[in-house]
Write a protein that holds these residues in place. Structure first.
Motif, PDB file in Angstrom:
ATOM      1  N   ARG A 145      14.450   6.687  11.882  1.00 37.03           N
ATOM      2  CA  ARG A 145      13.512   5.720  11.302  1.00 37.03           C
ATOM      3  C   ARG A 145      12.568   6.389  10.300  1.00 37.03           C
ATOM      4  N   GLN A 146      12.214   7.645  10.566  1.00 35.73           N
ATOM      5  CA  GLN A 146      11.308   8.308   9.624  1.00 35.73           C
ATOM      6  C   GLN A 146      12.003   8.523   8.279  1.00 35.73           C
ATOM      7  N   VAL A 147      13.305   8.794   8.305  1.00 36.77           N
ATOM      8  CA  VAL A 147      14.043   8.944   7.051  1.00 36.77           C
ATOM      9  C   VAL A 147      14.016   7.637   6.274  1.00 36.77           C
ATOM     10  N   ALA A 148      14.283   6.516   6.973  1.00 36.43           N
ATOM     11  CA  ALA A 148      14.268   5.207   6.313  1.00 36.43           C
ATOM     12  C   ALA A 148      12.884   4.898   5.748  1.00 36.43           C
ATOM     13  N   LEU A 149      11.836   5.208   6.504  1.00 43.27           N
ATOM     14  CA  LEU A 149      10.477   4.924   6.042  1.00 43.27           C
ATOM     15  C   LEU A 149      10.100   5.785   4.840  1.00 43.27           C
ATOM     16  N   ILE A 150      10.519   7.039   4.844  1.00 41.16           N
ATOM     17  CA  ILE A 150      10.204   7.916   3.711  1.00 41.16           C
ATOM     18  C   ILE A 150      10.886   7.409   2.447  1.00 41.16           C
ATOM     19  N   VAL A 151      12.142   6.993   2.555  1.00 39.24           N
ATOM     20  CA  VAL A 151      12.849   6.437   1.400  1.00 39.24           C
ATOM     21  C   VAL A 151      12.152   5.173   0.911  1.00 39.24           C
ATOM     22  N   LEU A 152      11.781   4.305   1.846  1.00 40.00           N
ATOM     23  CA  LEU A 152      11.105   3.056   1.476  1.00 40.00           C
ATOM     24  C   LEU A 152       9.763   3.336   0.804  1.00 40.00           C
ATOM     25  N   MET A 153       8.978   4.232   1.371  1.00 38.93           N
ATOM     26  CA  MET A 153       7.672   4.561   0.796  1.00 38.93           C
ATOM     27  C   MET A 153       7.814   5.148  -0.599  1.00 38.93           C
ATOM     28  N   ALA A 154       8.827   5.998  -0.780  1.00 36.48           N
ATOM     29  CA  ALA A 154       9.024   6.608  -2.091  1.00 36.48           C
ATOM     30  C   ALA A 154       9.364   5.555  -3.140  1.00 36.48           C
ATOM     31  N   GLN A 155      10.169   4.562  -2.752  1.00 38.39           N
ATOM     32  CA  GLN A 155      10.620   3.568  -3.724  1.00 38.39           C
ATOM     33  C   GLN A 155       9.579   2.491  -4.004  1.00 38.39           C
ATOM     34  N   ILE A 156       8.514   2.409  -3.210  1.00 36.82           N
ATOM     35  CA  ILE A 156       7.433   1.483  -3.547  1.00 36.82           C
ATOM     36  C   ILE A 156       6.312   2.199  -4.304  1.00 36.82           C
ATOM     37  N   GLY A 157       6.494   3.503  -4.536  1.00 29.63           N
ATOM     38  CA  GLY A 157       5.515   4.235  -5.330  1.00 29.63           C
ATOM     39  C   GLY A 157       4.505   5.012  -4.532  1.00 29.63           C
ATOM     40  N   SER A 158       4.748   5.179  -3.240  1.00 31.11           N
ATOM     41  CA  SER A 158       3.785   5.888  -2.391  1.00 31.11           C
ATOM     42  C   SER A 158       4.145   7.365  -2.283  1.00 31.11           C
ATOM     43  N   PHE A 159       3.156   8.198  -2.002  1.00 29.23           N
ATOM     44  CA  PHE A 159       3.424   9.547  -1.554  1.00 29.23           C
ATOM     45  C   PHE A 159       4.033   9.460  -0.150  1.00 29.23           C
ATOM     46  N   VAL A 160       4.716  10.524   0.288  1.00 24.68           N
ATOM     47  CA  VAL A 160       5.466  10.441   1.542  1.00 24.68           C
ATOM     48  C   VAL A 160       5.064  11.563   2.490  1.00 24.68           C
ATOM     49  N   PRO A 161       5.233  11.337   3.803  1.00 23.46           N
ATOM     50  CA  PRO A 161       4.882  12.365   4.792  1.00 23.46           C
ATOM     51  C   PRO A 161       5.961  13.444   4.895  1.00 23.46           C
ATOM     52  N   ALA A 162       5.890  14.430   4.049  1.00 29.28           N
ATOM     53  CA  ALA A 162       6.861  15.525   4.030  1.00 29.28           C
ATOM     54  C   ALA A 162       6.277  16.688   3.242  1.00 29.28           C
ATOM     55  N   ASN A 163       6.936  17.840   3.359  1.00 26.20           N
ATOM     56  CA  ASN A 163       6.551  18.980   2.535  1.00 26.20           C
ATOM     57  C   ASN A 163       7.157  18.881   1.142  1.00 26.20           C
ATOM     58  N   ARG A 164       8.353  18.276   1.074  1.00 26.92           N
ATOM     59  CA  ARG A 164       9.031  18.052  -0.193  1.00 26.92           C
ATOM     60  C   ARG A 164      10.023  16.912  -0.005  1.00 26.92           C
ATOM     61  N   ALA A 165      10.205  16.105  -1.036  1.00 22.65           N
ATOM     62  CA  ALA A 165      11.136  14.976  -0.916  1.00 22.65           C
ATOM     63  C   ALA A 165      11.781  14.705  -2.272  1.00 22.65           C
ATOM     64  N   ILE A 166      13.108  14.733  -2.288  1.00 21.55           N
ATOM     65  CA  ILE A 166      13.892  14.326  -3.449  1.00 21.55           C
ATOM     66  C   ILE A 166      14.703  13.108  -3.019  1.00 21.55           C
ATOM     67  N   ILE A 167      14.413  11.974  -3.599  1.00 20.27           N
ATOM     68  CA  ILE A 167      14.963  10.713  -3.112  1.00 20.27           C
ATOM     69  C   ILE A 167      15.861  10.077  -4.156  1.00 20.27           C
ATOM     70  N   GLY A 168      17.155   9.986  -3.835  1.00 17.96           N
ATOM     71  CA  GLY A 168      18.070   9.221  -4.662  1.00 17.96           C
ATOM     72  C   GLY A 168      17.911   7.747  -4.338  1.00 17.96           C
ATOM     73  N   LEU A 169      17.767   6.923  -5.343  1.00 13.63           N
ATOM     74  CA  LEU A 169      17.460   5.505  -5.141  1.00 13.63           C
ATOM     75  C   LEU A 169      18.491   4.831  -4.240  1.00 13.63           C
ATOM     76  N   ALA A 170      18.014   4.011  -3.324  1.00 15.54           N
ATOM     77  CA  ALA A 170      18.874   3.210  -2.459  1.00 15.54           C
ATOM     78  C   ALA A 170      18.744   1.742  -2.852  1.00 15.54           C
ATOM     79  N   ASP A 171      19.892   1.045  -2.924  1.00 14.47           N
ATOM     80  CA  ASP A 171      19.811  -0.373  -3.283  1.00 14.47           C
ATOM     81  C   ASP A 171      19.359  -1.218  -2.101  1.00 14.47           C
ATOM     82  N   ARG A 172      19.675  -0.764  -0.883  1.00 13.30           N
ATOM     83  CA  ARG A 172      19.225  -1.453   0.330  1.00 13.30           C
ATOM     84  C   ARG A 172      19.133  -0.455   1.473  1.00 13.30           C
ATOM     85  N   ILE A 173      18.340  -0.806   2.463  1.00  8.84           N
ATOM     86  CA  ILE A 173      18.264  -0.024   3.704  1.00  8.84           C
ATOM     87  C   ILE A 173      18.692  -0.954   4.834  1.00  8.84           C
ATOM     88  N   PHE A 174      19.792  -0.615   5.491  1.00  9.71           N
ATOM     89  CA  PHE A 174      20.297  -1.402   6.610  1.00  9.71           C
ATOM     90  C   PHE A 174      20.004  -0.666   7.919  1.00  9.71           C
TER      91      PHE A 174
END
Length: 505
Positions: free
Chosen positions: A234-263
Motif C-alpha cells: 500500500r505504501q508503494v501505491a500511495l507514493i505513486v499516487l502522491m507523486a502524480q498529484i504533485g506532492s512530495f513523497v515519504p522516501a529518501n529518493r523516488a523515480i516514478i514512471g507514470l501510471a495510468d491507473r492503480i488497481f
C-alpha cells in the motif's frame, strides 16, 4: 497564485458591517444583524430587550402603590403579561385591576397599561425578526452579483490550501521531491507509509526499497501474517499516487514512471445484500483488474485465492500471476502459496521478495524489512501464539503440522505457456486411504485428525471394511452432493466401521 486571487475586500467589508461575528444557525430567529448597521433595528432591539427592566420597574411601583409586598409581575405564552396577587391580599387589589385567571393560592390580573406594553413588546420582537431577515436577504443579493468572482476565488483558495498542506507535511516529515517521467521504471529508496508512519511516530517506521524496471515487473512477496506485506504494498501505491498529484513523497529518493491507473485487490469482505461471498467479491475484483489494466498500470494484489480450497486458490493465484506477467503491468503480488516462488525461474520478469523475521526458540520477531528471495513457511502457528491462542491449542497445532509435513509429497506438473516449463508443486497431502486406514486400522502410520478420546487409534492390518469404504468413497461425485447428503454418508460410513460391516448399498 497569490497575486491572481481577488481578495474581494468589498464583500468582506459588507459582511463584517452587516453580520454579527457569531450568527445563529437560523437567520429567521433574529440576532443576525450587527448593532449600528440599522437605526430602526437598534431601536426595536432596545424595546424588545428592555422588557425585563421594565417589568422590574412595574413590579416595584405596584407594590408601593398597593402595599402588597408579595405582588409579582410575570409572563406566560398563553395569557401574556400579568400581575399575580396571593389570596390573602385580594382585599387590597385596586379597582383598575382586571381579573384574568384564578389560581389555588391567588389570582392573576392585567391592567390596560400592562396590555399595551405587551402589544408593544411582542410587536417589536416580530418586526425585529422581519427587519433582520430582510437585511440579510439584501446582503445576500449584493453578494450574488459577484458570485462568479467569489467562486473563482474560493477555488483558488482551495487549491492554495492543498499546496500549503502538502508543503507543510513535506517539511514536517522529511518528504522528498519525486522525479516523475513517462517511462515505466519505478524506483523508491527508503519508502515509508505516510499514514502508518504518522501514527507510530518519527523514527519508528522501517523504510523499504522498491524497484520496477525492464528486468522485473512482477514482485512476488511472501512472509508471515503481521510481518508488513500489505503495508509495504500500500505504501508503494500511495507514493505513486502522491507523486502524480504533485506532492512530495515519504522516501529518501523516488523515480516514478507514470501510471495510468492503480488497481488494488486487498482485504476480505462479502456483499450480503447482493448475495456475494468473500471469494466471489475477490474474484469479481480480480476479473475487473485483468480486463482493464494495461502495461502502464500499477497492481496491488494481496493473497489472491485465499477464499477457497488450497489447490483451487493456488491454481487461481498462479494463473493470475502469469496473466499479470504477460500483460506487463507493474504488480506487487503478496501470497502465502510458497509454490508460487518457482515462478521466478519460469517467468522472465518475476522476482521474489520476502518480509524478514528473526526466529528463536519457536518465537518470531518481525523485522519489517523487504529482502530478495522467497520463503517456504508462513509461521502461522507462531503468529497464532502472538495473538494469544491457548498453549494447548498451539501444542496440538504443532503435532498436526508435524504429521502433515511428514506425509507431504511432491508431484511434478508442467504449468505455463512454455512446453518445457516444469514446476514442482508441493502441498501437504492426506489421502482418503490414509484417513480410512487411520480410522479403521491399517498399515500406514498416519495421523487421525479427529481422535475419539484425544489419543491416536492403534493401527492393525488392512481390513476388508477399509478397502470397501475407500472404493465407495472414490466413486462418490462430491461436486453434486449437498452438505446434508455428505454428512449423512459420513454418518453411515462411521456406523459401518464401528459395526465392522463390509456391505454397502
Amino acid at each position: 497564485m497569490g497575486q491572481q486571487i481577488d481578495p474581494l475586500t468589498s464583500v468582506e467589508s459588507d459582511i463584517r458591517a452587516v453580520l454579527v461575528d457569531a450568527p445563529p444557525l437560523s437567520v429567521r430567529d433574529g440576532g443576525v444583524i450587527r448593532s449600528g448597521y440599522s437605526a430602526e433595528i437598534d431601536e426595536l432591539r432596545q424595546v424588545a430587550g428592555s422588557g425585563k427592566e421594565w417589568l422590574t420597574f412595574i413590579e416595584q411601583r405596584e407594590r408601593d402603590r398597593t402595599g402588597i409586598r408579595s405582588l409579582k409581575v410575570g409572563f406566560t405564552r398563553v395569557f401574556g403579561y400579568y400581575i399575580e396577587v396571593s389570596r390573602a391580599q385580594l382585599d387590597n387589589v385596586p379597582a383598575d385591576y382586571i381579573r384574568k385567571q384564578t389560581l389555588a393560592n391567588g389570582e392573576r390580573f392585567i391592567t390596560p397599561e400592562l396590555k399595551k406594553y405587551e402589544e408593544t413588546i411582542i410587536g417589536a420582537e416580530e418586526k425585529l425578526k422581519q427587519l433582520e431577515y430582510q437585511a440579510f436577504v439584501e446582503l445576500r443579493g449584493r453578494i450574488v452579483q459577484v458570485l462568479t468572482t467569489l467562486q473563482k476565488t474560493a477555488h483558488q483558495v482551495a487549491e492554495l490550501d492543498v499546496w500549503l498542506s502538502m508543503a507543510h507535511i513535506a517539511v514536517e516529515r522529511g518528504y522528498v521531491r519525486p522525479e516523475v517521467h513517462e517511462g515505466t521504471t519505478l524506483l523508491i529508496e527508503g519508502g515509508r507509509h505516510p499514514v502508518v508512519e504518522a501514527s507510530v511516530g518519527p523514527g519508528v517506521f522501517v523504510p523499504n526499497d522498491t524497484r520496477f524496471d525492464e528486468k522485473q515487473s512482477l514482485l512476488l512477496i511472501t512472509g508471515p501474517n503481521m510481518a508488513g506485506k500489505s503495508t509495504y504494498m500500500r505504501q508503494v501505491a500511495l507514493i505513486v499516487l502522491m507523486a502524480q498529484i504533485g506532492s512530495f513523497v515519504p522516501a529518501n529518493r523516488a523515480i516514478i514512471g507514470l501510471a495510468d491507473r492503480i488497481f488494488t485487490r486487498v482485504g476480505a469482505s462479502d456483499d450480503l445484500a447482493s448475495g456475494q461471498s468473500t471469494f466471489m467479491v475477490e474474484m469479481t475484483e480480480v476479473a475487473h483488474i485483468l480486463h482493464h489494466a494495461t502495461e502502464r498500470s500499477l497492481l496491488i494484489l494481496d493473497e489472491v485465492g485465499r477464499g477457497t480450497s488450497t489447490y483451487d486458490g493456488m491454481a487461481i493465484a498462479w494463473s493470475v500471476a502469469e496473466a499479470v506477467h504477460r500483460m506487463g503491468a507493474r504488480a506487487l503480488f503478496a501470497t502465502h502459496y510458497h509454490e508460487l516462488v518457482q515462478l521466478e525461474s519460469t517467468l522472465e520478469r518475476a522476482a521474489c521478495y520476502n518480509v524478514a523475521i528473526r526466529e528463536s526458540d519457536d518465537t518470531i520477531v518481525f523485522l519489517h524489512q523487504i529482502r530478495p528471495g522467497g520463503v517456504d513457511k508462513s509461521y502461522g502457528i507462531q503468529v497464532a501464539r502472538l495473538a494469544g491462542l491457548p498453549s494447548s491449542v498451539i501444542r496440538r497445532a504443532h503435532e498436526i503440522l508435524s504429521t502433515l509435513e511428514q506425509g507431504k509429497k511432491s508431484t511434478a506438473s508442467t504449468i505455463g505457456d512454455a512446453p518445457s516449463a516444469e514446476i514442482a508443486l508441493t502441498e501437504p497431502v492426506v489421502s482418503p486411504m490414509m484417513l480410512m486406514e487411520s480410522a479403521v486400522g491399517g498399515e500406514v502410520d498416519q495421523l487421525a485428525l479427529f481422535y475419539p478420546n484425544g489419543e491416536p487409534v492403534k493401527k492393525s492390518g488392512k481390513t476388508a471394511v477399509s478397502e470397501r469404504l475407500v472404493n465407495q468413497l472414490t466413486r462418490l461425485d462430491i461436486n453434486r452432493m449437498t452438505p446434508l447428503e455428505a454428512l449423512t454418508w459420513i454418518a453411515k460410513a462411521q456406523k459401518k466401521i464401528k459395526q465392522g460391516d463390509g456391505s454397502w448399498d
